[in-house]
Design an enzyme around this catalytic site. Structure first.
Site, PDB file in Angstrom:
ATOM      1  N   CYS A  88      97.593 -56.785 -17.337  1.00 37.10           N
ATOM      2  CA  CYS A  88      97.572 -55.381 -17.748  1.00 37.10           C
ATOM      3  C   CYS A  88      96.118 -54.944 -17.866  1.00 37.10           C
ATOM      4  O   CYS A  88      95.318 -55.627 -18.497  1.00 37.10           O
ATOM      5  CB  CYS A  88      98.293 -55.211 -19.085  1.00 37.10           C
ATOM      6  SG  CYS A  88      98.194 -53.528 -19.715  1.00 37.10           S
ATOM      7  N   ASN A 134     102.409 -61.851 -14.746  1.00 38.74           N
ATOM      8  CA  ASN A 134     103.778 -62.093 -15.210  1.00 38.74           C
ATOM      9  C   ASN A 134     104.220 -63.475 -14.770  1.00 38.74           C
ATOM     10  O   ASN A 134     103.671 -64.043 -13.837  1.00 38.74           O
ATOM     11  CB  ASN A 134     104.736 -61.080 -14.563  1.00 38.74           C
ATOM     12  CG  ASN A 134     104.494 -59.685 -15.036  1.00 38.74           C
ATOM     13  OD1 ASN A 134     103.673 -58.978 -14.484  1.00 38.74           O
ATOM     14  ND2 ASN A 134     105.198 -59.292 -16.074  1.00 38.74           N
ATOM     15  N   ARG A 154     104.202 -53.312  -8.919  1.00 38.97           N
ATOM     16  CA  ARG A 154     103.612 -52.416  -9.935  1.00 38.97           C
ATOM     17  C   ARG A 154     102.763 -53.217 -10.931  1.00 38.97           C
ATOM     18  O   ARG A 154     101.537 -53.177 -10.884  1.00 38.97           O
ATOM     19  CB  ARG A 154     104.726 -51.633 -10.651  1.00 38.97           C
ATOM     20  CG  ARG A 154     104.237 -50.466 -11.498  1.00 38.97           C
ATOM     21  CD  ARG A 154     103.671 -50.853 -12.850  1.00 38.97           C
ATOM     22  NE  ARG A 154     104.617 -51.580 -13.699  1.00 38.97           N
ATOM     23  CZ  ARG A 154     104.266 -52.132 -14.850  1.00 38.97           C
ATOM     24  NH1 ARG A 154     103.020 -52.054 -15.296  1.00 38.97           N
ATOM     25  NH2 ARG A 154     105.158 -52.811 -15.563  1.00 38.97           N
ATOM     26  N   ASP A 155     103.398 -53.973 -11.787  1.00 39.70           N
ATOM     27  CA  ASP A 155     102.635 -54.711 -12.817  1.00 39.70           C
ATOM     28  C   ASP A 155     101.701 -55.703 -12.143  1.00 39.70           C
ATOM     29  O   ASP A 155     100.567 -55.918 -12.585  1.00 39.70           O
ATOM     30  CB  ASP A 155     103.614 -55.464 -13.731  1.00 39.70           C
ATOM     31  CG  ASP A 155     103.040 -55.746 -15.113  1.00 39.70           C
ATOM     32  OD1 ASP A 155     101.840 -55.496 -15.317  1.00 39.70           O
ATOM     33  OD2 ASP A 155     103.788 -56.218 -15.988  1.00 39.70           O
ATOM     34  N   HIS A 199     110.204 -59.642 -20.656  1.00 42.02           N
ATOM     35  CA  HIS A 199     109.072 -59.421 -19.740  1.00 42.02           C
ATOM     36  C   HIS A 199     107.906 -60.262 -20.252  1.00 42.02           C
ATOM     37  O   HIS A 199     107.161 -59.841 -21.132  1.00 42.02           O
ATOM     38  CB  HIS A 199     108.757 -57.922 -19.782  1.00 42.02           C
ATOM     39  CG  HIS A 199     107.624 -57.466 -18.940  1.00 42.02           C
ATOM     40  ND1 HIS A 199     107.788 -56.714 -17.794  1.00 42.02           N
ATOM     41  CD2 HIS A 199     106.281 -57.598 -19.084  1.00 42.02           C
ATOM     42  CE1 HIS A 199     106.614 -56.423 -17.271  1.00 42.02           C
ATOM     43  NE2 HIS A 199     105.673 -56.949 -18.036  1.00 42.02           N
ATOM     44  N   HIS A 256     104.433 -62.408 -19.800  1.00 45.33           N
ATOM     45  CA  HIS A 256     103.237 -62.818 -19.054  1.00 45.33           C
ATOM     46  C   HIS A 256     103.012 -64.304 -19.381  1.00 45.33           C
ATOM     47  O   HIS A 256     103.484 -64.803 -20.404  1.00 45.33           O
ATOM     48  CB  HIS A 256     102.042 -61.935 -19.437  1.00 45.33           C
ATOM     49  CG  HIS A 256     102.160 -60.555 -18.860  1.00 45.33           C
ATOM     50  ND1 HIS A 256     101.464 -60.149 -17.758  1.00 45.33           N
ATOM     51  CD2 HIS A 256     102.943 -59.504 -19.213  1.00 45.33           C
ATOM     52  CE1 HIS A 256     101.795 -58.909 -17.451  1.00 45.33           C
ATOM     53  NE2 HIS A 256     102.696 -58.479 -18.327  1.00 45.33           N
TER      54      HIS A 256
HETATM   55  C1  LIG Z   1      99.379 -41.828 -20.032  1.00 44.34           C
HETATM   56  C2  LIG Z   1      98.133 -41.128 -19.523  1.00 44.34           C
HETATM   57  C3  LIG Z   1      98.451 -40.384 -18.253  1.00 44.34           C
HETATM   58  C4  LIG Z   1      97.671 -40.146 -20.591  1.00 44.34           C
HETATM   59  O1  LIG Z   1      96.368 -39.757 -20.263  1.00 44.34           O
HETATM   60  P1  LIG Z   1      95.615 -38.593 -21.015  1.00 44.34           P
HETATM   61  O2  LIG Z   1      94.205 -38.581 -20.545  1.00 44.34           O
HETATM   62  O3  LIG Z   1      95.846 -38.707 -22.476  1.00 44.34           O
HETATM   63  O4  LIG Z   1      96.431 -37.346 -20.450  1.00 44.34           O
HETATM   64  P2  LIG Z   1      96.187 -35.818 -20.442  1.00 44.34           P
HETATM   65  O5  LIG Z   1      97.540 -35.201 -20.480  1.00 44.34           O
HETATM   66  O6  LIG Z   1      95.162 -35.423 -21.474  1.00 44.34           O
HETATM   67  O7  LIG Z   1      95.555 -35.545 -18.983  1.00 44.34           O
HETATM   68  C5  LIG Z   1      94.240 -35.954 -18.653  1.00 44.34           C
HETATM   69  C6  LIG Z   1      94.119 -36.092 -17.156  1.00 44.34           C
HETATM   70  O8  LIG Z   1      95.053 -37.053 -16.661  1.00 44.34           O
HETATM   71  C7  LIG Z   1      95.914 -36.444 -15.698  1.00 44.34           C
HETATM   72  N1  LIG Z   1      97.261 -37.000 -15.885  1.00 44.34           N
HETATM   73  C8  LIG Z   1      97.992 -36.999 -17.015  1.00 44.34           C
HETATM   74  N2  LIG Z   1      99.174 -37.575 -16.790  1.00 44.34           N
HETATM   75  C9  LIG Z   1      99.185 -37.927 -15.485  1.00 44.34           C
HETATM   76  C10 LIG Z   1     100.159 -38.565 -14.666  1.00 44.34           C
HETATM   77  N3  LIG Z   1     101.343 -38.955 -15.148  1.00 44.34           N
HETATM   78  N4  LIG Z   1      99.850 -38.789 -13.380  1.00 44.34           N
HETATM   79  C11 LIG Z   1      98.653 -38.410 -12.874  1.00 44.34           C
HETATM   80  N5  LIG Z   1      97.685 -37.801 -13.620  1.00 44.34           N
HETATM   81  C12 LIG Z   1      97.971 -37.557 -14.902  1.00 44.34           C
HETATM   82  C13 LIG Z   1      95.863 -34.964 -16.000  1.00 44.34           C
HETATM   83  O9  LIG Z   1      96.183 -34.225 -14.847  1.00 44.34           O
HETATM   84  C14 LIG Z   1      94.430 -34.803 -16.404  1.00 44.34           C
HETATM   85  O10 LIG Z   1      93.659 -34.818 -15.216  1.00 44.34           O
HETATM   86  P3  LIG Z   1      92.218 -34.078 -15.146  1.00 44.34           P
HETATM   87  O11 LIG Z   1      92.522 -32.642 -15.525  1.00 44.34           O
HETATM   88  O12 LIG Z   1      91.321 -34.771 -16.131  1.00 44.34           O
HETATM   89  O13 LIG Z   1      91.792 -34.289 -13.735  1.00 44.34           O
HETATM   90  C15 LIG Z   1      96.995 -42.144 -19.269  1.00 44.34           C
HETATM   91  O14 LIG Z   1      96.658 -42.713 -20.488  1.00 44.34           O
HETATM   92  C16 LIG Z   1      97.349 -43.205 -18.283  1.00 44.34           C
HETATM   93  O15 LIG Z   1      97.566 -42.949 -17.116  1.00 44.34           O
HETATM   94  N6  LIG Z   1      97.363 -44.480 -18.741  1.00 44.34           N
HETATM   95  C17 LIG Z   1      97.625 -45.614 -17.868  1.00 44.34           C
HETATM   96  C18 LIG Z   1      98.669 -46.464 -18.499  1.00 44.34           C
HETATM   97  C19 LIG Z   1      99.053 -47.587 -17.574  1.00 44.34           C
HETATM   98  O16 LIG Z   1      99.445 -47.373 -16.453  1.00 44.34           O
HETATM   99  N7  LIG Z   1      98.971 -48.829 -18.106  1.00 44.34           N
HETATM  100  C20 LIG Z   1      99.407 -49.976 -17.392  1.00 44.34           C
HETATM  101  C21 LIG Z   1     100.910 -50.008 -17.327  1.00 44.34           C
HETATM  102  S1  LIG Z   1     101.677 -50.478 -18.895  1.00 44.34           S
HETATM  103  C22 LIG Z   1     101.852 -52.154 -18.745  1.00 44.34           C
HETATM  104  O17 LIG Z   1     101.364 -52.716 -17.791  1.00 44.34           O
HETATM  105  C23 LIG Z   1     102.697 -52.881 -19.731  1.00 44.34           C
HETATM  106  C24 LIG Z   1     104.077 -53.206 -19.212  1.00 44.34           C
HETATM  107  C25 LIG Z   1     104.916 -51.950 -18.965  1.00 44.34           C
HETATM  108  O18 LIG Z   1     104.017 -53.896 -17.974  1.00 44.34           O
HETATM  109  C26 LIG Z   1     104.838 -54.087 -20.226  1.00 44.34           C
HETATM  110  C27 LIG Z   1     104.022 -55.222 -20.805  1.00 44.34           C
HETATM  111  O19 LIG Z   1     103.570 -56.110 -20.070  1.00 44.34           O
HETATM  112  O20 LIG Z   1     103.832 -55.197 -22.026  1.00 44.34           O
END
Ligand SMILES: CC(C)(COP(=O)([O-])OP(=O)([O-])OC[C@H]1O[C@@H](n2cnc3c(N)ncnc32)[C@H](O)[C@@H]1OP(=O)([O-])[O-])[C@@H](O)C(=O)NCCC(=O)NCCSC(=O)C[C@@](C)(O)CC(=O)[O-]
Length: 299
Positions: free
Chosen positions: A239, A248, A14-15, A206, A208
């Site tokens: 990320c 990571n 995933r990450d 966690h 990096h």
């Molecule tokens: C959170 C949202 C979804 C909000 O996204 P948004 O645009 O604010 O959501 P929305 O509710 O307004 O919906 C907009 C569109 O997104 C779709 N949508 C809405 N939710 C979903 C869903 N769950 N699955 C699939 N589609 C989704 C929804 O259907 C719609 O589609 P449209 O009508 O435009 O075609 C968006 O901002 C997003 O996907 N962000 C990605 C975040 C991400 O994955 N980041 C990387 C992981 S975090 C990380 O790596 C850190 C970590 C965890 O490892 C720890 C660390 O290292 O610190």
């Protein structure tokens, strides 16, 4: 007070892979996950139910879970930022889900498009519904030791978000050094602050490895009694919303260090190195893991 056993949460699929720009075949992801399980990893973060527009690489998570051959005793988890993600995760029959927030307002906006307070409101029904469905929920707090947009982050803010996630029902919170800027002294200070109010068995780390500090920080975490470490095979990752952040810490490097300390993980290092080499061959790059490099050069 070193722990005698450590649980590794393998976040490579995933990450690790979420940041890759080239499309990775589903078969390669499935092979990676199978090889990680064969190496003895018991918790594998296999996918992410986020917007495919935001993170295209994770768009096949539903299919991936549907095609996954699960090994007994292994937990296959996924990220679920909102109810839409949770519904998909339930359809995919995941074993465990994770919500992910941040201790930085700007990172929260860039990563999940809402403020910290809004994110916690969103997570509440996700945690409730997941728990009602019998799924454990993990929490992540990003930017615990610094933010790519805001710089320094207050440990008080980290403590507040961590505590809120635990109160809302997360069984554990993983502290994300998202950009890998943390150093051992800062890590110790943060952990001591958190452990004033939070039991150590509720915390995971966690790191990096952007500045090469991850193993040193992990050693500090172990010395503070932390026994859950996130890592990524071959040091994959980064990320998409933290430009310049390296992958990571490599799982191989963590396992080698833990083996050297006599701490039990149940992971077969040689099999793990092979898993890392196979995915890196698919990506056309070499492993970031020093241990994998060393073991490969002496073969
Ligand atoms: C959170 C949202 C979804 C909000 O996204 P948004 O645009 O604010 O959501 P929305 O509710 O307004 O919906 C907009 C569109 O997104 C779709 N949508 C809405 N939710 C979903 C869903 N769950 N699955 C699939 N589609 C989704 C929804 O259907 C719609 O589609 P449209 O009508 O435009 O075609 C968006 O901002 C997003 O996907 N962000 C990605 C975040 C991400 O994955 N980041 C990387 C992981 S975090 C990380 O790596 C850190 C970590 C965890 O490892 C720890 C660390 O290292 O610190």
């Amino acid at each position: 007070m070193l722990p005698s056993q450590v649980k590794i949460v393998e976040v490579g699929p995933r990450d690790g892979l979420q940041n890759e720009s080239q499309i990775i075949a589903l078969s390669a992801k499935l092979q990676l996950i199978a090889e990680l399980a064969n190496a003895g990893l018991k918790h594998i973060e296999a996918g992410s139910f986020v917007s495919p527009k935001w993170v295209p690489q994770m768009a096949d998570s539903l299919t991936l879970f549907q095609q996954l051959t699960k090994q007994s005793g292994v937990v296959y988890s996924a990220l679920t930022p909102n109810m839409q993600g949770l519904e998909a995760a339930l359809t995919a029959n995941v074993d465990e889900v994770a919500i992910f927030g941040a201790a930085s307002e700007t990172f929260s906006l860039r990563n999940i498009n809402c403020s910290i307070a809004e994110s916690l409101q969103r997570f509440e029904p996700v945690i409730e519904k997941a728990s009602a469905a019998g799924l454990k929920v993990r929490g992540y707090v990003s930017c615990v030791l610094g933010c790519p947009y805001e710089g320094e982050i207050s440990p008080d803010k980290v403590a507040q978000v961590t505590q809120q996630m635990l109160t809302m029902g997360c069984y554990e919170v993983s502290l994300g050094d998202t950009v890998g800027v943390g150093t051992p002294v800062k890590t110790a200070q943060l952990l001591e602050k958190l452990m004033n109010h939070i039991s150590v068995d509720k915390l995971a780390v966690h790191f990096h490895d952007t500045y090469g500090q991850a193993l040193a920080n992990i050693l500090i975490a172990l010395q503070h009694g932390i026994s859950v470490i996130d890592s990524s095979v071959a040091g994959l990752g980064g990320c998409p919303y933290a430009k310049g952040a390296a992958g990571n810490v490599a799982t191989e490097d963590v396992i080698y260090m833990l083996n050297g300390m006599g701490i039990e993980t149940g992971v077969d290092l040689a099999k793990l190195v092979n898993a890392g080499q196979h995915i890196m061959a698919q990506l056309g790059r070499s492993s970031q893991s020093k241990v994998a490099q060393a073991m490969s050069s002496t073969k």
